[in-house]
Design a protein around this motif. Structure first.
Motif, PDB file in Angstrom:
ATOM      1  N   HIS A  44       0.842  -1.199   0.000  1.00  0.00           N
ATOM      2  CA  HIS A  44       0.000   0.000   0.000  1.00  0.00           C
ATOM      3  C   HIS A  44       0.879   1.253   0.000  1.00  0.00           C
ATOM      4  O   HIS A  44       0.872   2.032   0.958  1.00  0.00           O
ATOM      5  CB  HIS A  44      -0.918  -0.008   1.223  1.00  0.00           C
ATOM      6  N   PRO A  45       1.635   1.446  -1.084  1.00  0.00           N
ATOM      7  CA  PRO A  45       2.519   2.606  -1.142  1.00  0.00           C
ATOM      8  C   PRO A  45       1.742   3.914  -1.013  1.00  0.00           C
ATOM      9  O   PRO A  45       0.687   4.086  -1.622  1.00  0.00           O
ATOM     10  CB  PRO A  45       3.186   2.476  -2.526  1.00  0.00           C
ATOM     11  N   GLY A  46       2.274   4.811  -0.205  1.00  0.00           N
ATOM     12  CA  GLY A  46       1.621   6.098   0.003  1.00  0.00           C
ATOM     13  C   GLY A  46       0.525   6.077   1.043  1.00  0.00           C
ATOM     14  O   GLY A  46      -0.061   7.119   1.338  1.00  0.00           O
ATOM     15  N   ASP A  47       0.232   4.914   1.592  1.00  0.00           N
ATOM     16  CA  ASP A  47      -0.835   4.796   2.593  1.00  0.00           C
ATOM     17  C   ASP A  47      -0.317   3.989   3.783  1.00  0.00           C
ATOM     18  O   ASP A  47      -0.627   2.801   3.930  1.00  0.00           O
ATOM     19  CB  ASP A  47      -2.063   4.111   1.981  1.00  0.00           C
ATOM     20  N   PRO A  48       0.501   4.613   4.633  1.00  0.00           N
ATOM     21  CA  PRO A  48       1.116   3.873   5.745  1.00  0.00           C
ATOM     22  C   PRO A  48       0.111   3.284   6.724  1.00  0.00           C
ATOM     23  O   PRO A  48       0.361   2.223   7.293  1.00  0.00           O
ATOM     24  CB  PRO A  48       2.018   4.916   6.415  1.00  0.00           C
TER      25      PRO A  48
ATOM     26  N   ARG B 111      -2.915   2.098   6.032  1.00  0.00           N
ATOM     27  CA  ARG B 111      -3.433   0.858   5.431  1.00  0.00           C
ATOM     28  C   ARG B 111      -2.374  -0.235   5.467  1.00  0.00           C
ATOM     29  O   ARG B 111      -2.701  -1.417   5.646  1.00  0.00           O
ATOM     30  CB  ARG B 111      -3.868   1.108   3.981  1.00  0.00           C
ATOM     31  N   ALA B 112      -1.110   0.131   5.308  1.00  0.00           N
ATOM     32  CA  ALA B 112      -0.029  -0.859   5.381  1.00  0.00           C
ATOM     33  C   ALA B 112       0.034  -1.502   6.759  1.00  0.00           C
ATOM     34  O   ALA B 112       0.194  -2.722   6.886  1.00  0.00           O
ATOM     35  CB  ALA B 112       1.303  -0.200   5.033  1.00  0.00           C
ATOM     36  N   VAL B 113      -0.110  -0.690   7.796  1.00  0.00           N
ATOM     37  CA  VAL B 113      -0.098  -1.226   9.157  1.00  0.00           C
ATOM     38  C   VAL B 113      -1.326  -2.098   9.390  1.00  0.00           C
ATOM     39  O   VAL B 113      -1.244  -3.159  10.030  1.00  0.00           O
ATOM     40  CB  VAL B 113      -0.023  -0.087  10.194  1.00  0.00           C
ATOM     41  N   GLU B 114      -2.468  -1.677   8.874  1.00  0.00           N
ATOM     42  CA  GLU B 114      -3.676  -2.499   8.988  1.00  0.00           C
ATOM     43  C   GLU B 114      -3.462  -3.861   8.321  1.00  0.00           C
ATOM     44  O   GLU B 114      -3.853  -4.907   8.869  1.00  0.00           O
ATOM     45  CB  GLU B 114      -4.859  -1.779   8.353  1.00  0.00           C
ATOM     46  N   ALA B 115      -2.850  -3.847   7.147  1.00  0.00           N
ATOM     47  CA  ALA B 115      -2.590  -5.101   6.428  1.00  0.00           C
ATOM     48  C   ALA B 115      -1.615  -5.977   7.207  1.00  0.00           C
ATOM     49  O   ALA B 115      -1.753  -7.207   7.237  1.00  0.00           O
ATOM     50  CB  ALA B 115      -2.040  -4.801   5.033  1.00  0.00           C
ATOM     51  N   PHE B 116      -0.634  -5.353   7.837  1.00  0.00           N
ATOM     52  CA  PHE B 116       0.319  -6.084   8.680  1.00  0.00           C
ATOM     53  C   PHE B 116      -0.410  -6.811   9.801  1.00  0.00           C
ATOM     54  O   PHE B 116      -0.200  -8.012  10.026  1.00  0.00           O
ATOM     55  CB  PHE B 116       1.345  -5.100   9.238  1.00  0.00           C
ATOM     56  N   PHE B 117      -1.300  -6.109  10.486  1.00  0.00           N
ATOM     57  CA  PHE B 117      -2.025  -6.747  11.577  1.00  0.00           C
ATOM     58  C   PHE B 117      -3.007  -7.798  11.057  1.00  0.00           C
ATOM     59  O   PHE B 117      -3.294  -8.786  11.757  1.00  0.00           O
ATOM     60  CB  PHE B 117      -2.745  -5.702  12.430  1.00  0.00           C
ATOM     61  N   ASP B 118      -3.516  -7.621   9.834  1.00  0.00           N
ATOM     62  CA  ASP B 118      -4.361  -8.658   9.247  1.00  0.00           C
ATOM     63  C   ASP B 118      -3.581  -9.973   9.126  1.00  0.00           C
ATOM     64  O   ASP B 118      -4.106 -11.059   9.411  1.00  0.00           O
ATOM     65  CB  ASP B 118      -4.846  -8.230   7.857  1.00  0.00           C
ATOM     66  N   VAL B 119      -2.318  -9.879   8.701  1.00  0.00           N
ATOM     67  CA  VAL B 119      -1.479 -11.070   8.577  1.00  0.00           C
ATOM     68  C   VAL B 119      -1.207 -11.677   9.953  1.00  0.00           C
ATOM     69  O   VAL B 119      -1.270 -12.894  10.144  1.00  0.00           O
ATOM     70  CB  VAL B 119      -0.158 -10.725   7.868  1.00  0.00           C
TER      71      VAL B 119
END
Length: 209
Positions: free
Chosen positions: A77-81, A83-91
């Motif tokens: 999720h480049p440019g959207d830190p 959302r990137a953290v949300e995706a990390f916690f999803d994993v």
């Protein structure tokens, strides 16, 4: 053929990793490792170099398996830190909810037993935690926040990840774990939004006036 290993090394390593993951380093006896892998003590030593060497190889295997997933989530999720953290916690939460693997996290389990590890194994655990922190920090880089704030946020996200692992081993229900992750994401979002507004850190009641 004589002298040829009659087992799959990768499968044995996977089974050993699960023993360390479930029991922790201290309680992962050679007998337990032997039962899980189907190998005698001699074969364990000849193949992996002893318990400590086997443990480090299991840590590496764990990091290769889940580190790749973290990397994909954090860079997806480049440019959207946020959302990137949300995706990390999803994993993270998907791993915790997976019934086919032990609860918690091998790295968190190992960090908790750091005083019992030899120097090489302790260094390996610290390196894996540092690698996780660097991944998160890189995902936050596209933000107006000061570098020190981003450093603190990266440490915070990794700390929450480790806490989720500990809570899951204690039997905390999935909805409660997800609530913790949501609050962590909100903290990241609020801190970055505050930075975008021209502040280095969130305001506190003592800042008024």
């Amino acid at each position: 053929m004589s002298g040829r290993k009659q087992f799959d090394v990768g499968t044995a390593l996977e089974q050993a990793m699960r023993v360390f993951w479930q029991r922790g380093y201290a309680d992962a006896s050679l007998d337990a490792l032997g039962i899980a892998t189907g190998l005698g003590r001699g074969s364990l030593y000849n193949t992996f170099g002893g318990k400590d060497a086997l443990f480090r190889q299991c840590l590496d295997r764990y990091a290769e398996t889940y580190g790749t997933r973290y990397e994909q989530a954090l860079t997806g999720h480049p440019g959207d830190p946020v959302r990137a953290v949300e995706a990390f916690f999803d994993v993270v939460l998907a791993r915790i909810a997976d019934p086919s693997v032990p609860s918690g996290c091998l790295i968190a389990q190992s960090a908790a037993q750091a005083p019992m590890l030899d120097e090489g194994s302790g260094a390996c655990v610290r390196a894996l935690l540092d690698a996780q922190r660097r991944r998160v920090r890189a995902a936050l880089a596209d933000s107006p926040a000061a570098p020190g704030v981003l450093d603190d946020l990266a440490t915070f996200v990794v700390a929450v990840n480790q806490s989720l692992a500990v809570l899951s081993r204690a039997g905390t229900p999935d909805p409660e774990l997800r609530a913790v992750a949501r609050l962590a994401c909100t903290t990241v979002a609020d801190t970055l939004a505050h930075a975008a507004a021209g502040h280095d850190r969130p305001a506190t009641s003592g800042d008024a006036g």
